[in-house]
Motif scaffolding. Sequence first.
Motif, PDB file in Angstrom:
ATOM      1  N   GLY A 128       0.828  -1.195   0.000  1.00 42.16           N
ATOM      2  CA  GLY A 128       0.000   0.000   0.000  1.00 42.16           C
ATOM      3  C   GLY A 128       0.864   1.247   0.000  1.00 42.16           C
ATOM      4  N   PHE A 194     -10.407  -1.655   1.078  1.00 44.93           N
ATOM      5  CA  PHE A 194      -9.023  -2.055   1.285  1.00 44.93           C
ATOM      6  C   PHE A 194      -8.619  -1.688   2.713  1.00 44.93           C
ATOM      7  CE2 PHE A 194      -9.499  -1.425  -3.244  1.00 44.93           C
ATOM      8  CZ  PHE A 194      -8.889  -2.557  -3.759  1.00 44.93           C
ATOM      9  N   TYR A 198      -3.796   1.915   2.288  1.00 48.59           N
ATOM     10  CA  TYR A 198      -4.013   1.928   0.850  1.00 48.59           C
ATOM     11  C   TYR A 198      -4.765   3.194   0.482  1.00 48.59           C
ATOM     12  CZ  TYR A 198      -2.423  -2.891   0.636  1.00 48.59           C
ATOM     13  OH  TYR A 198      -1.651  -4.025   0.707  1.00 48.59           O
ATOM     14  N   ARG A 201      -8.570   3.367   0.620  1.00 44.14           N
ATOM     15  CA  ARG A 201      -9.134   3.369   1.969  1.00 44.14           C
ATOM     16  C   ARG A 201      -8.982   4.746   2.603  1.00 44.14           C
ATOM     17  NH1 ARG A 201     -10.599  -0.261   5.977  1.00 44.14           N
ATOM     18  NH2 ARG A 201     -11.493   0.958   7.685  1.00 44.14           N
ATOM     19  N   GLU A 220     -12.915  -6.181   4.866  1.00 43.59           N
ATOM     20  CA  GLU A 220     -11.652  -5.496   4.597  1.00 43.59           C
ATOM     21  C   GLU A 220     -10.635  -6.492   4.071  1.00 43.59           C
ATOM     22  OE1 GLU A 220     -10.777  -3.999   8.521  1.00 43.59           O
ATOM     23  OE2 GLU A 220     -11.230  -1.957   7.888  1.00 43.59           O
ATOM     24  N   ASN A 222      -6.584  -6.598   1.610  1.00 39.49           N
ATOM     25  CA  ASN A 222      -5.613  -5.909   0.765  1.00 39.49           C
ATOM     26  C   ASN A 222      -5.493  -6.587  -0.593  1.00 39.49           C
ATOM     27  OD1 ASN A 222      -4.385  -8.232   1.608  1.00 39.49           O
ATOM     28  ND2 ASN A 222      -2.431  -7.308   2.131  1.00 39.49           N
ATOM     29  N   PHE A 224      -7.029  -6.879  -4.061  1.00 35.76           N
ATOM     30  CA  PHE A 224      -8.022  -6.197  -4.885  1.00 35.76           C
ATOM     31  C   PHE A 224      -8.820  -7.185  -5.746  1.00 35.76           C
ATOM     32  CE2 PHE A 224      -4.854  -6.561  -8.163  1.00 35.76           C
ATOM     33  CZ  PHE A 224      -5.564  -6.578  -9.341  1.00 35.76           C
ATOM     34  N   SER A 238     -17.641  -1.086  -3.765  1.00 41.92           N
ATOM     35  CA  SER A 238     -16.325  -0.565  -3.413  1.00 41.92           C
ATOM     36  C   SER A 238     -15.925   0.510  -4.415  1.00 41.92           C
ATOM     37  CB  SER A 238     -15.284  -1.687  -3.384  1.00 41.92           C
ATOM     38  OG  SER A 238     -14.067  -1.232  -2.815  1.00 41.92           O
TER      39      SER A 238
END
Length: 292
Positions: A128, A194, A198, A201, A220, A222, A224, A238
């Motif tokens: 991130g 995320f 990131y 977020r 949640e 990380n 994608f 999202s």
Amino acid sequence: MDLRQFKAFVAIARQQSFTRAAEQLHIAQPAVSMAIRKLEEELELTLFNRKDKRISLTAEGEVFLRHAERILDNFGAAQTEMAELRGLSRGEVRIGIPPMMSSYYFPRVIREFRERYPELQLSVNGEGAGRIQRLIARGEIDMGVIAGGNVPEGLKSRRFLREEIVACVPAGHPLAAGGSISLEVFLGQPLILFKEGYFMRELIDATARERRLTPQVVFETNLFSLVRSLIKEGLGVSTFLRMVVSEDPDLVALSFDPPLHLDLLIAWKAEGYLSRANRAFVDFLMERVGEV
């Protein structure tokens, strides 16, 4: 003091373990322990707290870490610059790229860069934006992709891309036919976000704070690609960069009203030495921007 002591000290500070530091440095643990013992004796200071098999820096160790990292950075820069003065053709670009960008923008960039500079090596770290900034500051990578806005002190940067941020809903969703969506309506939906650190977020959290709203976060991650799959399964909605979802028939990209855009920057340490290989990558990236 010598460089081996500095390297051992920094490795222990980062790993919070003598064992993991030794593994990272590919030397025996007793050698690491001896290096630190001699370093503490020379400084006449205790650098680490050793309690219940847990390792942490003392206040003196925190101060010394800043100097040790700077010394190792300078030594690495000196080695690189001297190699370039000797005319060595090989080099390495160590770059941090957020996962979304590494999948949907940079594969072509990397391929074309390698075609032009086949002698240069690229090492990509997928993290991130927040962690990328820390890795640059610590000298673990040479440069990285960060989100625009307030560039942290100590970094230099150049913008190479501006992309629209869109709300992403599954095809057939009640909001899909609208074409656009307000931030207030979006924040009232079940959200798949995320993790912190990131840029997507950070955008949602900042927007919610400005409007004094509480996002309805249902998941949640990380990853994608997992976010995409969960949207298709109807778990929630999202945000993505438009490039990521523009050709997916199972997802609908909705512009925000008013529209949102993200500036993406390539950043590196302001006081660090940017090697010839890294300068070549920055110049190549900016050249491609001019071609778009």
